[in-house]
Design an enzyme around this catalytic site. Structure first.
Site, PDB file in Angstrom:
ATOM      1  N   ASP A   1      43.968  69.033  24.148  1.00 57.28           N
ATOM      2  CA  ASP A   1      43.574  69.708  22.904  1.00 57.28           C
ATOM      3  C   ASP A   1      42.052  69.732  22.746  1.00 57.28           C
ATOM      4  OD1 ASP A   1      43.238  66.934  22.403  1.00 57.28           O
ATOM      5  OD2 ASP A   1      43.515  67.253  20.254  1.00 57.28           O
TER       6      ASP A   1
ATOM      7  N   GLU B   1      40.248  66.580  22.932  1.00 60.02           N
ATOM      8  CA  GLU B   1      40.233  66.002  24.275  1.00 60.02           C
ATOM      9  C   GLU B   1      41.086  64.750  24.399  1.00 60.02           C
ATOM     10  OE1 GLU B   1      35.655  65.733  24.531  1.00 60.02           O
ATOM     11  OE2 GLU B   1      36.190  67.239  26.027  1.00 60.02           O
TER      12      GLU B   1
HETATM   13  C1  NOJ Z   1      36.916  60.154  22.377  1.00 55.97           C
HETATM   14  C2  NOJ Z   1      37.085  61.197  21.328  1.00 55.97           C
HETATM   15  O1  NOJ Z   1      38.219  60.982  20.565  1.00 55.97           O
HETATM   16  C3  NOJ Z   1      37.102  62.524  21.957  1.00 55.97           C
HETATM   17  O2  NOJ Z   1      37.322  63.523  21.029  1.00 55.97           O
HETATM   18  C4  NOJ Z   1      35.792  62.715  22.646  1.00 55.97           C
HETATM   19  O3  NOJ Z   1      35.733  63.977  23.209  1.00 55.97           O
HETATM   20  C5  NOJ Z   1      35.557  61.659  23.699  1.00 55.97           C
HETATM   21  N1  NOJ Z   1      35.754  60.347  23.140  1.00 55.97           N
HETATM   22  C6  NOJ Z   1      34.182  61.771  24.273  1.00 55.97           C
HETATM   23  O4  NOJ Z   1      33.195  61.612  23.337  1.00 55.97           O
HETATM   24  C1  NOJ Z   2      34.233  65.324  20.752  1.00 59.90           C
HETATM   25  C2  NOJ Z   2      35.074  66.416  20.181  1.00 59.90           C
HETATM   26  O1  NOJ Z   2      36.353  65.910  19.908  1.00 59.90           O
HETATM   27  C3  NOJ Z   2      35.174  67.595  21.114  1.00 59.90           C
HETATM   28  O2  NOJ Z   2      35.860  68.635  20.473  1.00 59.90           O
HETATM   29  C4  NOJ Z   2      33.818  68.053  21.527  1.00 59.90           C
HETATM   30  O3  NOJ Z   2      33.943  69.080  22.466  1.00 59.90           O
HETATM   31  C5  NOJ Z   2      33.003  66.925  22.112  1.00 59.90           C
HETATM   32  N1  NOJ Z   2      32.986  65.794  21.243  1.00 59.90           N
HETATM   33  C6  NOJ Z   2      31.567  67.342  22.363  1.00 59.90           C
HETATM   34  O4  NOJ Z   2      30.955  67.694  21.163  1.00 59.90           O
END
Ligand code: NOJ
Ligand code: NOJ
Length: 481
Positions: free
Chosen positions: A196, A199
């Site tokens: 999603d 991530e």
């Molecule tokens: C964990 C976060 O929940 C996720 O959204 C993010 O992309 C990664 N760490 C990297 O920062």
């Molecule tokens: C964490 C977020 O959850 C994700 O959507 C985003 O792409 C990365 N950080 C980088 O900003």
């Protein structure tokens, strides 16, 4: 910073609204901060860093999603805002460079997990560490923004147009052009489970499918204009199937749109978040903002969307301490069960700038869309939204509100006030130099997580642009405004 600057307090309304000057100041600062993260001298031209920090957290990478959303905000700016001629020149250069950079990252990703690679080094190499991949919103969002760049180049008849066309679209299979790659990938992979936008969760996602639906609707038009009729038919067919598939996210029992269905655990990945979740997620609001194109299904006027919006708001308003002690619309997080604090994943989640600004943008755009319908009918799905977010208090089921009536005008005014209050919430927690991080601490409101996150500024910028549009539609007679 703004605490003592809240001068205007609407009488009919409990929330404090910041004034236009403050919003304008943040707007121009956000433009500066966002542009500092685009095509920097320490990155390849056309790359967008998620944020300038290289540690705690390390966000000095090009994320396909963040970059596409920054490109969208930049296109909005280019097309609507009063920019200096240097800014316009820089943006135009950025648009061209971002296409060249995408060509490079696409090629590089083909040697790895494919076009769903979410994250790149700033020179265009694939980030090859462990990560949640693929993320299939990326190619869809990228093709949406590049289709817009193409349209702009045609409209303004850029000298680079012939070259740009060649790089973006050739009716040839296997694909060898940037847009065609993304359309083909989206058309044949939208059924694949993937990660999603946050991530974290492997499954099938409303946000991703909405972006894919829009991408293929645009793909259809682009293919037609490049005399690629078979592709046009193919994209249209898949578009229609996605439209069907999206209905599966609507939960009849709970009256909201689920963020994810079919979530699965993946080896070596903590996916607890994917399973025991309410599925209430700001990603659904973002999906509408990023991927609405006037479709009646899952657009702003779809009552299922209004119902979901209200339930998402409610899930956050009592969750964070800061929502209790300022007279402002609530700050919103990603999803209530979030445990990412901006530095570490196994912590406590906070409200985010970009989701809070998104609520404002959602309401401005809802107001604009409501002005196109002649009546609003209160039903079980939208009743809460109109009574609480539009502050109409006790509209009964079945009630009909006519456009132009006094009640209608009050409703519109209240929605605009509420939208403003979400932006005031962001200003209230912004740093005094107008810099915006990813998050706001849930207990004390201070900025937290990646500083000057590009996406935070992009989301403020687009919300402000829609604010200006909504107000200039002249929906409210002078006396009421
Ligand atoms: C964990 C976060 O929940 C996720 O959204 C993010 O992309 C990664 N760490 C990297 O920062
Ligand atoms: C964490 C977020 O959850 C994700 O959507 C985003 O792409 C990365 N950080 C980088 O900003």
């Amino acid at each position: 910073m703004m605490k003592n600057l809240f001068l205007i307090i609407s009488l009919s309304f409990i929330f404090q609204i910041s004034n236009a000057a403050e919003l304008n100041t943040q707007f121009s600062k956000s433009i500066d901060y966002m542009m500092m993260n685009m095509s920097r001298i320490d990155t390849a031209p056309g790359a967008v860093i998620a944020a300038p920090s290289k540690q705690r957290p390390d966000y000095f990478y090009h994320w396909v999603r963040d970059a596409a959303l920054v490109t969208e905000a930049s296109l909005d700016l280019y097309q609507t805002a009063r920019l200096t001629s240097l800014q316009r020149q820089n943006l135009k250069k950025f648009f061209l460079d971002s296409v060249m950079f995408a060509q490079k990252t696409q090629q590089n990703s083909l040697l790895f997990a494919g076009l769903g690679e979410p994250k790149f080094f700033v020179d265009g190499r694939v980030y090859n560490g462990p990560w949640g991949r693929p993320q299939n919103d990326g190619p869809a969002l990228r093709s949406i923004s590049f289709t817009r760049i193409l349209a702009l180049a045609i409209q303004e008849n850029w000298p680079e147009l012939p070259e740009l066309k060649k790089i973006l679209y050739q009716a040839q299979l296997p694909a060898n052009s940037v847009l065609k790659y993304d359309f083909e990938y989206t058309a044949s992979h939208w059924r694949d489970l993937n990660f999603d936008l946050w991530e974290e969760v492997y499954g099938s996602h409303f946000y991703t499918l909405m972006a894919q639906r829009k991408a293929l609707a645009l793909g259809l038009r682009v293919a037609q204009s490049f005399s690629d009729p078979f592709a046009a038919v193919h994209y249209q067919q898949e578009y229609l199937k996605i439209n069907q598939e999206l209905n599966r996210f609507w939960d009849e029992k709970n009256d909201y749109i689920y963020a994810t269905i079919n979530s699965q655990s993946v080896k070596n990945k903590s996916i607890k978040s994917g399973l025991n979740k309410s599925q209430l997620d700001s990603a659904v609001i973002l999906a509408i903002l990023h991927s609405d194109f006037g479709d009646s299904q899952f657009g702003f006027k779809d009552d299922r969307v209004l119902s979901t919006f209200q339930k998402i708001i409610d899930s956050f308003s009592n969750l964070y301490v800061i929502n209790q002690n300022a007279n402002l619309a609530p700050a919103l997080g990603r999803y209530p069960e979030d445990t990412y604090d901006g530095y570490q994943t196994n912590s406590r989640g906070n409200p985010w700038v970009l989701t809070t600004a998104a609520a404002a943008e959602f309401l401005y755009r809802t107001v604009m869309q409501l002005s196109q319908v002649s009546t609003i009918k209160i039903n079980q799905y939208n009743q809460d939204f109109f009574n609480r977010t539009a502050n109409m208090k006790d509209l009964p089921l079945g009630k009909i509100i006519l456009r132009g009536s006094t009640e209608y005008k009050v409703l519109v005014k209240n929605l605009l006030n509420m939208a403003d209050s979400y932006l005031s919430r962001v200003l209230y927690h912004a740093n005094s130099d107008a810099s915006l991080s990813e998050q706001m601490n849930r207990d004390n409101g201070y900025m937290q997580g990646a500083p000057n996150l590009s996406w935070s500024h992009a989301s403020f910028i687009t919300a402000k642009i829609y604010r200006d549009k909504a107000y200039s539609q002249n929906l409210i007679p002078r006396g009421i405004r």
